[in-house]
Motif scaffolding. Sequence first.
Motif, PDB file in Angstrom:
ATOM      1  N   ILE A  23       0.575  -1.154   0.097  1.00 44.63           N
ATOM      2  CA  ILE A  23      -0.389   0.254  -0.096  1.00 44.63           C
ATOM      3  C   ILE A  23       1.276   1.190  -0.272  1.00 44.63           C
ATOM      4  O   ILE A  23       0.607   2.041  -0.164  1.00 44.63           O
ATOM      5  CB  ILE A  23      -1.187  -0.025   1.328  1.00 44.63           C
ATOM      6  N   SER A  24       2.147   1.010  -0.201  1.00 48.00           N
ATOM      7  CA  SER A  24       2.651   1.968   0.296  1.00 48.00           C
ATOM      8  C   SER A  24       3.767   1.975  -1.073  1.00 48.00           C
ATOM      9  O   SER A  24       4.962   0.774  -1.927  1.00 48.00           O
ATOM     10  CB  SER A  24       3.314   2.204   1.885  1.00 48.00           C
ATOM     11  N   ASP A  25       5.341   3.458  -0.751  1.00 44.36           N
ATOM     12  CA  ASP A  25       6.392   2.591  -1.411  1.00 44.36           C
ATOM     13  C   ASP A  25       7.882   1.727  -1.252  1.00 44.36           C
ATOM     14  O   ASP A  25       8.960   1.435  -1.935  1.00 44.36           O
ATOM     15  CB  ASP A  25       7.115   4.110  -1.978  1.00 44.36           C
ATOM     16  N   GLY A  26       7.793   1.030   0.028  1.00 47.21           N
ATOM     17  CA  GLY A  26       8.253   0.360   0.909  1.00 47.21           C
ATOM     18  C   GLY A  26       8.584  -0.161   2.356  1.00 47.21           C
ATOM     19  O   GLY A  26       6.726   0.685   3.060  1.00 47.21           O
ATOM     20  N   ALA A  27       8.508  -0.483   2.674  1.00 52.45           N
ATOM     21  CA  ALA A  27       8.619  -1.035   4.181  1.00 52.45           C
ATOM     22  C   ALA A  27       9.586  -0.298   5.121  1.00 52.45           C
ATOM     23  O   ALA A  27      10.956  -0.487   4.269  1.00 52.45           O
ATOM     24  CB  ALA A  27       8.835  -2.630   4.370  1.00 52.45           C
ATOM     25  N   ILE A  28      10.137   0.355   6.379  1.00 54.00           N
ATOM     26  CA  ILE A  28      11.076   0.673   7.701  1.00 54.00           C
ATOM     27  C   ILE A  28      11.100  -0.338   8.029  1.00 54.00           C
ATOM     28  O   ILE A  28       9.625  -0.810   8.852  1.00 54.00           O
ATOM     29  CB  ILE A  28      11.558   1.743   7.690  1.00 54.00           C
ATOM     30  N   VAL A  29      11.993  -1.290   8.781  1.00 56.59           N
ATOM     31  CA  VAL A  29      12.645  -2.154   9.851  1.00 56.59           C
ATOM     32  C   VAL A  29      13.887  -1.539  11.285  1.00 56.59           C
ATOM     33  O   VAL A  29      14.229  -1.326   9.669  1.00 56.59           O
ATOM     34  CB  VAL A  29      12.727  -3.272   9.229  1.00 56.59           C
ATOM     35  N   GLY A  30      13.838  -1.177  11.739  1.00 56.26           N
ATOM     36  CA  GLY A  30      14.720  -1.169  13.314  1.00 56.26           C
ATOM     37  C   GLY A  30      15.288  -1.877  13.909  1.00 56.26           C
ATOM     38  O   GLY A  30      15.686  -2.398  14.355  1.00 56.26           O
ATOM     39  N   SER A  31      12.952  -1.646  15.012  1.00 56.80           N
ATOM     40  CA  SER A  31      13.618  -2.662  16.317  1.00 56.80           C
ATOM     41  C   SER A  31      13.786  -4.154  15.848  1.00 56.80           C
ATOM     42  O   SER A  31      15.239  -4.587  16.862  1.00 56.80           O
ATOM     43  CB  SER A  31      12.366  -2.797  16.902  1.00 56.80           C
ATOM     44  N   ALA A  32      13.409  -4.650  15.228  1.00 56.26           N
ATOM     45  CA  ALA A  32      13.623  -6.285  14.823  1.00 56.26           C
ATOM     46  C   ALA A  32      14.951  -6.769  14.276  1.00 56.26           C
ATOM     47  O   ALA A  32      15.263  -7.777  14.449  1.00 56.26           O
ATOM     48  CB  ALA A  32      12.334  -7.018  13.444  1.00 56.26           C
ATOM     49  N   ILE A  33      15.409  -5.666  13.412  1.00 57.77           N
ATOM     50  CA  ILE A  33      16.699  -5.490  13.132  1.00 57.77           C
ATOM     51  C   ILE A  33      17.544  -5.929  14.405  1.00 57.77           C
ATOM     52  O   ILE A  33      18.739  -6.781  14.890  1.00 57.77           O
ATOM     53  CB  ILE A  33      17.655  -5.056  12.268  1.00 57.77           C
ATOM     54  N   VAL A  34      17.404  -4.418  15.291  1.00 62.39           N
ATOM     55  CA  VAL A  34      18.539  -4.484  16.431  1.00 62.39           C
ATOM     56  C   VAL A  34      18.188  -5.827  17.957  1.00 62.39           C
ATOM     57  O   VAL A  34      18.826  -5.700  18.338  1.00 62.39           O
ATOM     58  CB  VAL A  34      17.885  -2.852  16.916  1.00 62.39           C
TER      59      VAL A  34
END
Length: 259
Positions: free
Chosen positions: A220-231
């Motif tokens: 539904i957008s142009d992309g996904a941002i992931v932070g906490s799961a990586i950290v």
Amino acid sequence: MSNRISTAFENKKAFIGFLTAGDPTFDSSFDNIMAMVKGGADLIEIGIPFSDPIAEGPVIQNADVRALNGGMTTDRAFELAAKVRAETDIPLVFMTYLNPVFKYGYDRFFAKCAEIGVDGLICPDMPFEEKSEADKIAKSHGISIISMIAPTSEERIKSIAESAEGFLYIVSSLGVTGVRSEIKTDLASIMESVKKYAKVPAAIGFGISTPEQAAKMAAISDGAIVGSAIVRIIEKYGENVADEIYKYVKSMTDAVHNI
């Protein structure tokens, strides 16, 4: 503003990964960023740790503490970004709070970004209505200040979206960063409003942790941002985590890119 940021979204949905500079060490941060690049990430957010990260949940708060205790500073974060830039042309964006940028000095900070090849800045505690002072200086150095739109933005969406540079960071949920089992915000309606006014791509972040969630948000957008799961993976495995980061990011980029 930045052609390098725009390349993250060319002909595809973008996967954007975040980690905190210096968590748990300078060298491991570099290895982990390069693992994200190898895993197919399209843009990297590098967090400059701060002692009072008000938008962050406990996972990233703890990462900031580990990094600060390990001696990470704004100058060292610049060193890290420069080392990454020497190895890859991937778009790089700093994410931090206004205090470290103000203390460093706006002109000095953005000049350094331009010098080493950092393309933008995300500053969660910089209100849209009060960003003009920093924004003018950033523009003079060719750096994009990335605006954020939250579920509470409502009437401000038009003004924020119309003036956005680089990309728009769409906050999926109320509250602080952190992994969520469900994302219940009516993001489709928010994105519909954003797309009416924005001239730049818009990616969704906060709470995304699984390939299924990433694909749903990117759809539904142009992309996904992931932070906490990586950290959280970094917190679990410590310094020797690059292989785990690669495998996780590869699974997420495959999900996002195959929409």
